[in-house]
Write a protein that holds these residues in place. Sequence first.
Motif, PDB file in Angstrom:
ATOM      1  N   ARG A 163       0.821  -1.160  -0.140  1.00 21.22           N
ATOM      2  CA  ARG A 163       0.232   0.041   0.119  1.00 21.22           C
ATOM      3  C   ARG A 163       0.779   1.248   0.093  1.00 21.22           C
ATOM      4  NH1 ARG A 163      -2.744  -0.843   4.644  1.00 21.22           N
ATOM      5  NH2 ARG A 163      -4.265  -2.044   3.593  1.00 21.22           N
ATOM      6  N   ALA A 164       1.975   1.365   0.758  1.00 17.81           N
ATOM      7  CA  ALA A 164       2.812   2.339   0.852  1.00 17.81           C
ATOM      8  C   ALA A 164       3.560   2.592  -0.365  1.00 17.81           C
ATOM      9  CB  ALA A 164       3.773   2.117   2.174  1.00 17.81           C
ATOM     10  N   ILE A 165       3.975   1.444  -1.182  1.00 17.08           N
ATOM     11  CA  ILE A 165       4.801   1.480  -2.449  1.00 17.08           C
ATOM     12  C   ILE A 165       3.791   2.120  -3.393  1.00 17.08           C
ATOM     13  CG2 ILE A 165       5.920   0.043  -4.295  1.00 17.08           C
ATOM     14  CD1 ILE A 165       6.900  -1.637  -1.813  1.00 17.08           C
ATOM     15  N   LYS A 166       2.688   1.532  -3.466  1.00 20.19           N
ATOM     16  CA  LYS A 166       1.627   2.082  -4.383  1.00 20.19           C
ATOM     17  C   LYS A 166       1.505   3.558  -4.510  1.00 20.19           C
ATOM     18  CE  LYS A 166      -3.543   2.263  -5.252  1.00 20.19           C
ATOM     19  NZ  LYS A 166      -3.538   2.112  -6.761  1.00 20.19           N
ATOM     20  N   ALA A 167       1.370   4.218  -3.100  1.00 23.15           N
ATOM     21  CA  ALA A 167       1.396   5.784  -3.008  1.00 23.15           C
ATOM     22  C   ALA A 167       2.585   6.254  -3.244  1.00 23.15           C
ATOM     23  CB  ALA A 167       1.044   5.981  -1.423  1.00 23.15           C
ATOM     24  N   PHE A 168       3.714   5.666  -2.760  1.00 22.97           N
ATOM     25  CA  PHE A 168       4.894   6.294  -3.293  1.00 22.97           C
ATOM     26  C   PHE A 168       5.306   6.329  -4.638  1.00 22.97           C
ATOM     27  CE2 PHE A 168       9.577   5.490  -4.459  1.00 22.97           C
ATOM     28  CZ  PHE A 168      10.100   6.556  -3.628  1.00 22.97           C
ATOM     29  N   ALA A 169       4.912   5.261  -5.601  1.00 22.46           N
ATOM     30  CA  ALA A 169       4.754   5.277  -7.129  1.00 22.46           C
ATOM     31  C   ALA A 169       4.092   6.418  -7.626  1.00 22.46           C
ATOM     32  CB  ALA A 169       4.356   4.060  -7.591  1.00 22.46           C
ATOM     33  N   GLU A 170       2.784   6.606  -7.069  1.00 26.22           N
ATOM     34  CA  GLU A 170       2.127   7.663  -7.470  1.00 26.22           C
ATOM     35  C   GLU A 170       2.632   8.983  -7.386  1.00 26.22           C
ATOM     36  OE1 GLU A 170      -1.716   7.016  -5.690  1.00 26.22           O
ATOM     37  OE2 GLU A 170      -2.196   5.133  -6.925  1.00 26.22           O
ATOM     38  N   GLU A 171       3.068   9.162  -6.307  1.00 24.37           N
ATOM     39  CA  GLU A 171       3.838  10.447  -5.837  1.00 24.37           C
ATOM     40  C   GLU A 171       4.894  10.817  -6.679  1.00 24.37           C
ATOM     41  OE1 GLU A 171       4.768   9.834  -1.674  1.00 24.37           O
ATOM     42  OE2 GLU A 171       2.478   9.899  -0.846  1.00 24.37           O
ATOM     43  N   ASN A 172       5.600   9.856  -7.265  1.00 26.97           N
ATOM     44  CA  ASN A 172       6.844  10.120  -7.793  1.00 26.97           C
ATOM     45  C   ASN A 172       6.841   9.670  -9.404  1.00 26.97           C
ATOM     46  OD1 ASN A 172       9.126  10.589  -6.029  1.00 26.97           O
ATOM     47  ND2 ASN A 172       7.825   9.021  -5.143  1.00 26.97           N
ATOM     48  N   GLY A 173       5.606   9.554  -9.968  1.00 22.12           N
ATOM     49  CA  GLY A 173       5.079   9.431 -11.393  1.00 22.12           C
ATOM     50  C   GLY A 173       5.773   7.923 -11.675  1.00 22.12           C
ATOM     51  N   MET A 174       5.857   6.889 -11.079  1.00 26.57           N
ATOM     52  CA  MET A 174       6.394   5.852 -11.256  1.00 26.57           C
ATOM     53  C   MET A 174       5.416   4.591 -11.586  1.00 26.57           C
ATOM     54  SD  MET A 174       9.739   5.582  -8.769  1.00 26.57           S
ATOM     55  CE  MET A 174      10.492   4.201  -9.556  1.00 26.57           C
ATOM     56  N   GLU A 175       5.559   3.896 -12.689  1.00 25.98           N
ATOM     57  CA  GLU A 175       4.852   2.560 -12.687  1.00 25.98           C
ATOM     58  C   GLU A 175       5.253   1.326 -11.730  1.00 25.98           C
ATOM     59  OE1 GLU A 175       2.810   0.352 -16.456  1.00 25.98           O
ATOM     60  OE2 GLU A 175       4.695   1.039 -16.428  1.00 25.98           O
ATOM     61  N   ALA A 176       4.513   0.716 -11.170  1.00 20.58           N
ATOM     62  CA  ALA A 176       4.872  -0.100 -10.099  1.00 20.58           C
ATOM     63  C   ALA A 176       3.830  -1.734 -10.256  1.00 20.58           C
ATOM     64  CB  ALA A 176       4.482   0.291  -8.462  1.00 20.58           C
ATOM     65  N   PHE A 177       4.778  -2.391 -10.118  1.00 18.42           N
ATOM     66  CA  PHE A 177       4.065  -3.935 -10.500  1.00 18.42           C
ATOM     67  C   PHE A 177       4.244  -4.677  -9.166  1.00 18.42           C
ATOM     68  CE2 PHE A 177       5.298  -2.795 -14.635  1.00 18.42           C
ATOM     69  CZ  PHE A 177       4.070  -2.934 -15.162  1.00 18.42           C
ATOM     70  N   ILE A 178       3.043  -5.173  -8.250  1.00 23.38           N
ATOM     71  CA  ILE A 178       3.200  -5.533  -7.012  1.00 23.38           C
ATOM     72  C   ILE A 178       2.608  -6.757  -7.014  1.00 23.38           C
ATOM     73  CG2 ILE A 178       3.103  -3.298  -5.882  1.00 23.38           C
ATOM     74  CD1 ILE A 178       0.210  -3.557  -5.496  1.00 23.38           C
ATOM     75  N   SER A 179       3.171  -7.884  -6.141  1.00 23.74           N
ATOM     76  CA  SER A 179       2.686  -9.124  -5.962  1.00 23.74           C
ATOM     77  C   SER A 179       1.917  -9.236  -4.709  1.00 23.74           C
ATOM     78  CB  SER A 179       3.972 -10.246  -6.140  1.00 23.74           C
ATOM     79  OG  SER A 179       3.304 -11.319  -5.997  1.00 23.74           O
ATOM     80  N   LEU A 180       0.628  -9.611  -4.949  1.00 25.75           N
ATOM     81  CA  LEU A 180      -0.127  -9.546  -3.668  1.00 25.75           C
ATOM     82  C   LEU A 180       0.153 -11.088  -2.789  1.00 25.75           C
ATOM     83  CD1 LEU A 180      -3.279  -7.800  -4.750  1.00 25.75           C
ATOM     84  CD2 LEU A 180      -1.410  -6.923  -3.452  1.00 25.75           C
ATOM     85  N   GLU A 181       0.070 -11.060  -1.517  1.00 27.38           N
ATOM     86  CA  GLU A 181      -0.130 -12.144  -0.903  1.00 27.38           C
ATOM     87  C   GLU A 181      -1.362 -12.496  -0.248  1.00 27.38           C
ATOM     88  OE1 GLU A 181       2.833 -11.481   2.268  1.00 27.38           O
ATOM     89  OE2 GLU A 181       4.666 -12.046   1.035  1.00 27.38           O
ATOM     90  N   GLU A 182      -1.856 -13.536  -0.402  1.00 26.99           N
ATOM     91  CA  GLU A 182      -3.187 -13.698   0.143  1.00 26.99           C
ATOM     92  C   GLU A 182      -3.254 -15.449   0.425  1.00 26.99           C
ATOM     93  OE1 GLU A 182      -6.050 -13.362   1.992  1.00 26.99           O
ATOM     94  OE2 GLU A 182      -6.112 -11.447   0.592  1.00 26.99           O
ATOM     95  N   LYS A 183      -4.068 -15.624   1.411  1.00 26.70           N
ATOM     96  CA  LYS A 183      -4.586 -17.081   1.565  1.00 26.70           C
ATOM     97  C   LYS A 183      -5.382 -17.703   0.363  1.00 26.70           C
ATOM     98  CE  LYS A 183      -4.521 -17.011   6.703  1.00 26.70           C
ATOM     99  NZ  LYS A 183      -5.331 -17.427   8.129  1.00 26.70           N
ATOM    100  N   MET A 184      -5.162 -18.721  -0.070  1.00 30.08           N
ATOM    101  CA  MET A 184      -5.662 -19.556  -1.298  1.00 30.08           C
ATOM    102  C   MET A 184      -6.165 -20.982  -0.901  1.00 30.08           C
ATOM    103  SD  MET A 184      -2.921 -18.597  -4.262  1.00 30.08           S
ATOM    104  CE  MET A 184      -2.414 -16.886  -4.293  1.00 30.08           C
TER     105      MET A 184
END
Length: 251
Positions: free
Chosen positions: A188-209
Amino acid sequence: MEFREKVRIVRQEQLSLDVYSLWIETKDIAVNAKPGQFVSVYSNDGSRLLPRPISICETDGNNLRMVYRVVGKGTEEFSGYKAGDTLDVLGPLGNGYTLDTRKAILLGGGIGIPPMLELAKRLNCQKSIVLGYRDVLFLNEEFEPFGDVYIATEDGSAGTRGNVLDAIREQGITGEVIYACGPKPMLRAIKAFAEENGMEAFISLEEKMACGIGACLACVCKTKDVDSHSHVHNARICKEGPVFNAKEVEF
């Protein structure tokens, strides 16, 4: 395409108190795997029906490496296996990272560090690798041949005191694209940081499956757009993910 195989364990070692490295020999899974994908590992104990999803740390020919943390009975069982034992494995599963040539920042936090190793190996670009730990380090030296490695620890015992974004700011790390895997608050923090700095971000989500193949809808996340499968603002992490463009998901 995924494959279900009875695989042979090549070797296993303990990296820290609760983190293990497990190499398996496969027929088709390893050679078809992409960075960011995962496998479902089935228990040899018939009382545990559901497989455990484990990210792919790296591949070497027909061999595949998983680095996982013991968090329950299933992974505790896996930690007891030795070379020559067999496991039932389904993979490779999910949507992995898209390789790019832009200057990259790779961010891994906790057990989100292992899947970044194969990505670091395959990315043909200038890259900075920032690894975040609670305290005990693991795998960090294995990243060193593939880029500039920076460490962040919560207790300040190594590198920057704090998280991966604290390390980026302290070290003045720059890039054009971010690749990340770790706990949800970090992403969540990385998503906000990328938006603030005009960067594209690809994130891998962890979740119970549960099923790991997109049939049960147990691992959905909220998305910006309507999913073609469920026709709501959801996506299946095991199928459409675990890797998403950060702009596509809502936290």
